[in-house]
Motif scaffolding. Sequence first.
Motif, PDB file in Angstrom:
ATOM      1  N   GLY A 235      25.690  71.123  71.247  1.00 51.52           N
ATOM      2  CA  GLY A 235      24.575  71.515  72.103  1.00 51.52           C
ATOM      3  C   GLY A 235      23.405  72.046  71.298  1.00 51.52           C
ATOM      4  N   GLN A 236      23.682  72.917  70.330  1.00 50.95           N
ATOM      5  CA  GLN A 236      22.613  73.452  69.481  1.00 50.95           C
ATOM      6  C   GLN A 236      22.041  72.371  68.575  1.00 50.95           C
ATOM      7  OE1 GLN A 236      23.678  77.252  67.559  1.00 50.95           O
ATOM      8  NE2 GLN A 236      25.421  77.361  68.950  1.00 50.95           N
ATOM      9  N   PHE A 237      22.912  71.474  68.126  1.00 55.16           N
ATOM     10  CA  PHE A 237      22.439  70.392  67.271  1.00 55.16           C
ATOM     11  C   PHE A 237      21.503  69.462  68.042  1.00 55.16           C
ATOM     12  CE2 PHE A 237      23.284  66.365  64.806  1.00 55.16           C
ATOM     13  CZ  PHE A 237      22.675  66.797  63.635  1.00 55.16           C
ATOM     14  N   GLU A 238      21.818  69.193  69.313  1.00 49.24           N
ATOM     15  CA  GLU A 238      20.935  68.380  70.159  1.00 49.24           C
ATOM     16  C   GLU A 238      19.562  69.022  70.287  1.00 49.24           C
ATOM     17  OE1 GLU A 238      22.776  65.725  73.617  1.00 49.24           O
ATOM     18  OE2 GLU A 238      23.367  67.824  73.765  1.00 49.24           O
ATOM     19  N   THR A 239      19.551  70.338  70.495  1.00 50.23           N
ATOM     20  CA  THR A 239      18.279  71.049  70.613  1.00 50.23           C
ATOM     21  C   THR A 239      17.468  70.911  69.336  1.00 50.23           C
ATOM     22  OG1 THR A 239      19.249  72.652  72.145  1.00 50.23           O
ATOM     23  CG2 THR A 239      17.222  73.294  71.026  1.00 50.23           C
ATOM     24  N   LEU A 240      18.130  71.059  68.208  1.00 47.37           N
ATOM     25  CA  LEU A 240      17.450  70.903  66.923  1.00 47.37           C
ATOM     26  C   LEU A 240      16.905  69.488  66.758  1.00 47.37           C
ATOM     27  CD1 LEU A 240      16.640  71.935  64.136  1.00 47.37           C
ATOM     28  CD2 LEU A 240      18.972  71.454  63.345  1.00 47.37           C
ATOM     29  N   CYS A 241      17.668  68.500  67.227  1.00 46.42           N
ATOM     30  CA  CYS A 241      17.232  67.109  67.115  1.00 46.42           C
ATOM     31  C   CYS A 241      16.004  66.834  67.974  1.00 46.42           C
ATOM     32  CB  CYS A 241      18.368  66.159  67.504  1.00 46.42           C
ATOM     33  SG  CYS A 241      19.704  66.069  66.291  1.00 46.42           S
ATOM     34  N   ARG A 242      15.914  67.514  69.109  1.00 43.77           N
ATOM     35  CA  ARG A 242      14.726  67.341  69.960  1.00 43.77           C
ATOM     36  C   ARG A 242      13.485  67.933  69.299  1.00 43.77           C
ATOM     37  NH1 ARG A 242      18.487  68.264  74.323  1.00 43.77           N
ATOM     38  NH2 ARG A 242      18.109  70.513  74.242  1.00 43.77           N
ATOM     39  N   GLU A 243      13.692  68.937  68.461  1.00 47.94           N
ATOM     40  CA  GLU A 243      12.564  69.600  67.811  1.00 47.94           C
ATOM     41  C   GLU A 243      12.206  68.963  66.473  1.00 47.94           C
ATOM     42  OE1 GLU A 243      13.876  73.599  67.480  1.00 47.94           O
ATOM     43  OE2 GLU A 243      13.734  74.019  69.635  1.00 47.94           O
ATOM     44  N   SER A 244      13.122  68.191  65.920  1.00 49.38           N
ATOM     45  CA  SER A 244      12.894  67.595  64.597  1.00 49.38           C
ATOM     46  C   SER A 244      13.175  66.103  64.650  1.00 49.38           C
ATOM     47  CB  SER A 244      13.806  68.267  63.551  1.00 49.38           C
ATOM     48  OG  SER A 244      13.825  67.517  62.346  1.00 49.38           O
TER      49      SER A 244
END
Length: 262
Positions: free
Chosen positions: A147-156
């Motif tokens: 879940g946190q990795f997905e959020t990071l992927c949306r930002e980067s």
Amino acid sequence: MYAEPACDSSMPVPAPMRWPVITLQPAVREAAPRRAASRCSTCSLRAVCMPADLTSTELQQLDTVVLTTRNVRRGEALFRTHDAFQSLYAVRTGSFKTVVMHRDGREQVTGFQIPGEPLGLDGVCGGTHNCDAIALEDSTVCIIPFGQFETLCRESRRMQRHLYQLMSGEIVRESSLMMLLGTMTAEQRLATFLLDLAARFRTRGYSGAQFNLKMSREEIGCFLGIKLETVSRMFSRFHRDGLVEPSGKQIRIVDSEGLARV
């Protein structure tokens, strides 16, 4: 030479992606003890696990996501089939095998993972894992909460592209495995396996000419779809032909070009 059945069976080897989807959500397995992870920004394997061109800000964000590691002893499972999917994993030390089970209880090895390689992508599709991940030796993995990795992927965009590349890599790997099992002789399968493993070790800064095989001959045969006796016979033939020098679990590739011509 004709292709022999996997694991002493005449049944065809199933593709891991065809494992039945379980609709019931299983209970989450009890978490193993975790410890603080080394920071991704200073990890020697980061160039293998993550994009090489991350900015300092992206590295700081990554350090806030990958906070823990997990030790997995030899023979223990990192996760098992039908476990709830929560995290991706990156092998930090040691090695793993992934396994699916036939209905009659026989296991089919579907891959081997070494440091810097991902585990757990099979769970993204249906929310549960479709295989067992078993440590071949005492190992350590970095835990990446999805879940946190997905959020990071949306930002980067770099991290988003990296996630796509990981998933694409799994598709390519399975396609290559199907070609290996469906079109190659036993000799070609083993030669391809050794050359591929050597290339993966070189990418990580290890020797690609001499390395230890953490998996057994039987596990190699189960992965390649050939019998244990055939694996042993092929190693003996490669040794006799001056292509490799096996010594227990240690393998030295003497003639990589000759091995590629098998």
